[in-house]
Structure formats: structure tokens, C-alpha cells
Enzyme design. Sequence first.
Site, mmCIF file in Angstrom:
data_model
loop_
_atom_site.group_PDB
_atom_site.id
_atom_site.type_symbol
_atom_site.label_atom_id
_atom_site.label_comp_id
_atom_site.label_asym_id
_atom_site.label_seq_id
_atom_site.Cartn_x
_atom_site.Cartn_y
_atom_site.Cartn_z
ATOM 1 N N GLU A 112 0.836 -1.202 0.000
ATOM 2 C CA GLU A 112 0.000 0.000 0.000
ATOM 3 C C GLU A 112 0.870 1.251 0.000
ATOM 4 O O GLU A 112 1.828 1.364 0.772
ATOM 5 C CB GLU A 112 -0.891 -0.015 1.241
ATOM 6 C CG GLU A 112 -1.769 1.204 1.418
ATOM 7 C CD GLU A 112 -2.491 1.193 2.752
ATOM 8 O OE1 GLU A 112 -3.458 1.960 2.889
ATOM 9 O OE2 GLU A 112 -2.104 0.420 3.652
ATOM 10 N N LYS B 188 -9.529 1.316 -3.373
ATOM 11 C CA LYS B 188 -9.969 0.833 -2.069
ATOM 12 C C LYS B 188 -11.422 1.231 -1.815
ATOM 13 O O LYS B 188 -11.802 2.389 -1.984
ATOM 14 C CB LYS B 188 -9.058 1.394 -0.968
ATOM 15 C CG LYS B 188 -9.357 0.849 0.416
ATOM 16 C CD LYS B 188 -8.356 1.393 1.433
ATOM 17 C CE LYS B 188 -8.613 0.816 2.818
ATOM 18 N NZ LYS B 188 -7.668 1.371 3.809
ATOM 19 N N CYS C 53 -5.081 -2.758 2.885
ATOM 20 C CA CYS C 53 -5.064 -2.478 4.315
ATOM 21 C C CYS C 53 -6.133 -3.295 5.033
ATOM 22 O O CYS C 53 -6.200 -4.506 4.871
ATOM 23 C CB CYS C 53 -5.213 -0.983 4.564
ATOM 24 S SG CYS C 53 -4.940 -0.485 6.278
#
Length: 549
Positions: free
Chosen positions: A297, A370, A420
Site C-alpha cells: 500500500e 480501495k 489495508c
Amino acid sequence: MTGMAARGAVARRDGAALAGAAVAVAAVLAGGAHALALAWPWDVSIGGWLAPGQPAAWLHALSLMALVALLAHAPTASAAAWRAGGYATAWLAGTFWWLFVSMHTYGGLVAPLAVLAVLALAAFLALDYALAAALWSRWRTAGPGAQVLAFAALWTLAEWARGVLWTGFPWGAGGYAQVEALGALAPWVGVYGIGAVAAALAAAPVLLRGVARVVTVVLAALVWGVPGAGAWLAERLPDTTRPAGALPVRLLQGAIPQEQKFDVDAGVPLALRWYGEQIVRATGDPALAGGLVVAPETAIPLLPQDVDPAYWRALHAVVRTGDAAVLLGVPLGSFSEGYTNSAVAWFPGGEAADPAADPFAALTRYRYDKHHLVPFGEFIPPGFRWFTELMNIPLGDFARGVLPQPSLAWAGQRIAPNICYEDLFGEELAAGFGEAGRAPTVLVNLSNIAWFGDTVAIDQHRHISRVRALELGRPMVRATNTGATAVIDHRGRVQAELPRGERGVLDATVAARQGLTPYAWWASRAGLWPLVGVCAAVLLATRPRRDRR
């Protein structure tokens, strides 16, 4: 006589206060044990019972048994709520205490306010469990078996509520502590179902009587006291997925210190140089032909337009003529269009755009944005901007990606990224499994847990990924900044892992899978509502009958 009565009243009052304090301490200690059970935080091993960074299913079970005993002796529904609330506050604060690191160490928030923020979040989330305990008091007149089932159902509904309300924050759900003991159930019922089974099995020895208690004590001892019992169960349940080939991977762990990550004089040039060098080496390595290189990330912590175009042109030249694809975490967007926390993929071969005009666009052949954003980190909840302004953290209001998003098609595989803490939400990952023929064959998590230092958060996140792999019957590949960079097979077993906090690369061959687990089938179609329905049905079936006399 009056004086003696007064002294007696004082003694009773003092005794009640002492008993109340003892109950409060017991609830907090039991909740703390729950937190420790998720991943043992200390470098101390005790036989096969405790190991650094590993879950302790038996400790989680004892914690729940203690809670049930406290609730069973609560004189009122209010008392039960306070006991469960104290337990859950201690459990949750002890689970994600490392939020203090991000707020204080890296955000500059004064320590007392950072501590208060962690406790306030834990106490707020604990309200779900306090309500569940208060409701369970209604089953006081029901039979012992009904009490056991009602406790498991209400506790599971509380876990579900914490995972979905206010965007959801299910970190530390009890089922993660059971990945070794009851993980074989994950492909069927998911992490919340595992938690329900654990809650019922822990409550039964406390609430049942006679032969039923003896039987459940023996069963609990077998599940949580016999090493290898979980593996024995896993071997006897059918595997509902099948092999789908292999994928060579190289996982990059830059170990860029968080305090330097966004520093244009330190972390930024280091990230550009190191990740660029590793991509050049990997795409030209014959051993990785047809494979995938994964960087974590925000491996590149700048917007592409803020990077020298020559950097992208150089990578374009090597990737285009190489033999491996690249999956890289990078922020995308602009002030006018909005920003996303994204992952992009680069392929060998033809060009998607003119490299002279836009070299980054020429590289990019796939994009994942995301979907599940982090409150306070990637979006600021209404009314809380004052709080985020107290910290010196590069925060922003990011745009959400859609759900589900297409998989990355490469080398005969369908690769599904998540970023994440998106891997906390198994039902959202399952959304991509609606059609077996299009379902992902490999899952990839790109993370940066460096925000929380070298803490147990790394270990907790590893176990979260392990449960996702079990639920969906897919290997989970993890590329992170500081750990845990690892390859996890479809049975939730860690096949390889880099040392945490060290810069390095991890080469592995991932065994891809196809087919649907029962959990992937029902969660892809109905989310977690079937679980809610089962819990509601249990509560209806076990509800105490009112005395109509």
C-alpha cells in the site's frame, strides 16, 4: 440497638462496594485475557499453550467462561450490561491499543488525549456487547440449554453490529482467536460463525447442569486442550475448492520508517529508488516469468503526476519487455477529481497509452480502488474535523471504490487485491465470488501497518488474513511495508514470511484455487444476513415463556 443497626448497614454497604469492585476487576481482567488471546504480545513461550504473535484459543475460551459466570450472577439487566461493557471495553482497548502509536508517536497528539481517544472508541464499541448482555438477562427464567444458545446468538449479533454499524470496525472479533482450534469451520460459517460456536461451547460448562455439563466440559477440553485438535477437524471436513494452477510471486517489503515515509528528503526518494530497483530486477528475472511482483500500500507515496516522468518511462521500458506483471500500491487522483487509495497493475507487452505523453498511464493496465476506507485516516466523519486537526498526519477524504471490482487477469489467474484493513470484511471480499467461473483464484492484500509501530497489530492482521483465506478457500498473498509480508495457503497456513521490520523480498509459488466454499456462496449472495437470520431464529425459539397466571 440503633448504633448496631447503623454499623451493620455500613458494613453491608462496604461489603457490597467491595464485591462490586471485585466484579469490575474480574470483568476487566477477563476482557484483557480476550485481547491477549488474539495474538500473544510477549516474547514468552509456554509449551504449546502460548507462543509470541500466535492466537491462544484456550485463553479466549476461559475469558468467555468468566464473562458468562459474571453475567449469570448479575442481579439485574443493568448490572449485566455494566459487566459486559467493562469486559468489552478492556478487550477492545487491549486489542487496538496501538492506535495510540499512530495518534501520539506519528500524529503528535498529546499522550493523555491519545489514551482517552482509544478508551472512548473502545467504550463506544462496547455498547453493543452491553446491550447484548442486558437482553440476555431476559433468558434468566429459561432452561440452561436455552440460555446457552441465547448467549451465543446475542453475542454474535453484537459482533455483527460492531462490524457493520458506523462503517464497521470488527478488528479483534473473537473468532480470530480460534483460527487454530475452530478454523476448519470458517469455510462454512465464517469468522462470526466461529465466534458463535466458541461462545456456545464456552457458555455450556458454566450454565448447564448434571451430565450435560460433564459432556460439554469434556468437549471443551478436547477442542481447546488437545494440541492438534483443530488440524484433526480440518482433515475430516471436505475441501470444497480445488487446485487452479500455480503463480510465482515476489513480495516487496520496503520497511520505510513511518516517520520518513512522506518526507521528500528521506522516505520518498528511498521508496522511489528501492521499489524501482526491485521492479527492474524482478521483471527481468527468468525465475519469475509469468509471475507477479507485489509492492505494498502506497509503496510510492506520491501522486503519479508529482513524480518525474523519466521515472515512469524507465519502468515502462523494463516492464514492457519483461516477463512478470507488477501490482503496486499508489495514491491516484487530483484535487478536482478527488483521490483514491489504489493499486495498479503493469503488464509486459503492448501499451495502453502513449508513453511519451503519459508514461504512468502507458504502464497502467489495471486499477483497483480501495472500497472500505479507514475512519479518520481516509475519511473524516462528520463533526470530527476538530479532532483530526489536532494531529500532524497526512489525512484526506478519499473516494470509495465500487464493490465488487473486477479481478486482475494474469497468467491464467484471477487475482483480487484488497488494501489495508479491507481484509477484515469477509462479506465484502465474498462479493466477488457471485459466479464460480469468475471468482478470484488468488487474494492479495497490500498494507502499511507501520502507522502502528512494531506492535502486535502486525500479528493480529496476519491472523485476520488467515481467516479470510479459510473462509473463501483461496491463498492470501500479503505485501506490506513492515510486516507481515507473507504467503498464506487456502487452509490458512502461513507458508512463508519475511522478518518484520526488515527490508527484503519474498519469493514463493502460490497454489491458486477455484470453486466456492459454502461461506463464499452464501455471503456473496446475501452478505451476513443469513447469520443474522439464524441468530434471530435461535432467539425466537428459545425465548422464555411468560407466566400468564
